[in-house]
Design an enzyme around this catalytic site. Sequence first.
Site, PDB file in Angstrom:
ATOM      1  CB  CYS A  82      68.514  80.384 158.216  1.00  0.00           C
ATOM      2  SG  CYS A  82      69.004  81.986 157.517  1.00  0.00           S
ATOM      3  CG  HIS A 192      64.308  82.288 159.681  1.00  0.00           C
ATOM      4  ND1 HIS A 192      65.178  81.893 160.681  1.00  0.00           N
ATOM      5  CD2 HIS A 192      65.022  83.071 158.838  1.00  0.00           C
ATOM      6  CE1 HIS A 192      66.368  82.431 160.456  1.00  0.00           C
ATOM      7  NE2 HIS A 192      66.296  83.136 159.339  1.00  0.00           N
ATOM      8  CD  GLU A 194      62.840  80.348 163.061  1.00  0.00           C
ATOM      9  OE1 GLU A 194      63.814  81.116 162.995  1.00  0.00           O
ATOM     10  OE2 GLU A 194      62.694  79.363 162.306  1.00  0.00           O
TER      11      GLU A 194
END
Length: 228
Positions: A82, A192, A194
């Site tokens: 990001c 992202h 994650e």
Amino acid sequence: MIDIAVVDYGMGNLRSVSKALEHVAPSVSVSVTSDPDVIAKAGRIVFPGVGAMPDCIHELEARGLREAVIEASKTKPFLGICLGMQALFEFSEEGNVAGLGIMPGKVLRFPNELMVDEKGEKLKVPHIGWNEVHQVQQHPLWTGIPEGSRFYFVHSYYVEAGTPDLVAAFTVYPFPFTSAVARDNVFAVQFHPEKSQAAGLTLLGNFVIWDGKVTQGSCQPEDGTCSF
């Protein structure tokens, strides 16, 4: 030696990133750190970020991390996430600030006049939610991730790479923008991983076993674990 250093400059979803890395590779040592010496000694670097570019650059300099990040990007397997991707470039319209200059290119704001879908309806900025990522170059970090897989995005600015060979993937919102870049030992994504469920965990698992050149090991997308 720390296997993976997650760079802590006060801006980023660091707990989620570190927990995701620990999930895909429980035997790997992950350290969230703002210590340049730890970063210098770590085997791999993750450079995440959430927030505004001017604050990012200020915090890196204030904490003595700017040069540590630049040096790490030259030799170690390096993953930007990001804002951590955007900071790699030369300039950002967000605050009109210089980035780290690790890669050629600039960061631009989604232009209001173009933010309309095919039905003529206004699209929101920031771009938030799931979107398809289209791979345009082969890379070890795409192993086990089907073309067009969906990842989770939150951003108002996007990268315009200085050379086409940097682009590893693009996403459409409403025009194609660069959603991943790659060069040598550096790989960076606008989304992202994650927060992107199986596809994101697979990408992180691929990074954990990547030596900066070739894949070593395999990842299983169905359970998000990797073998070494």
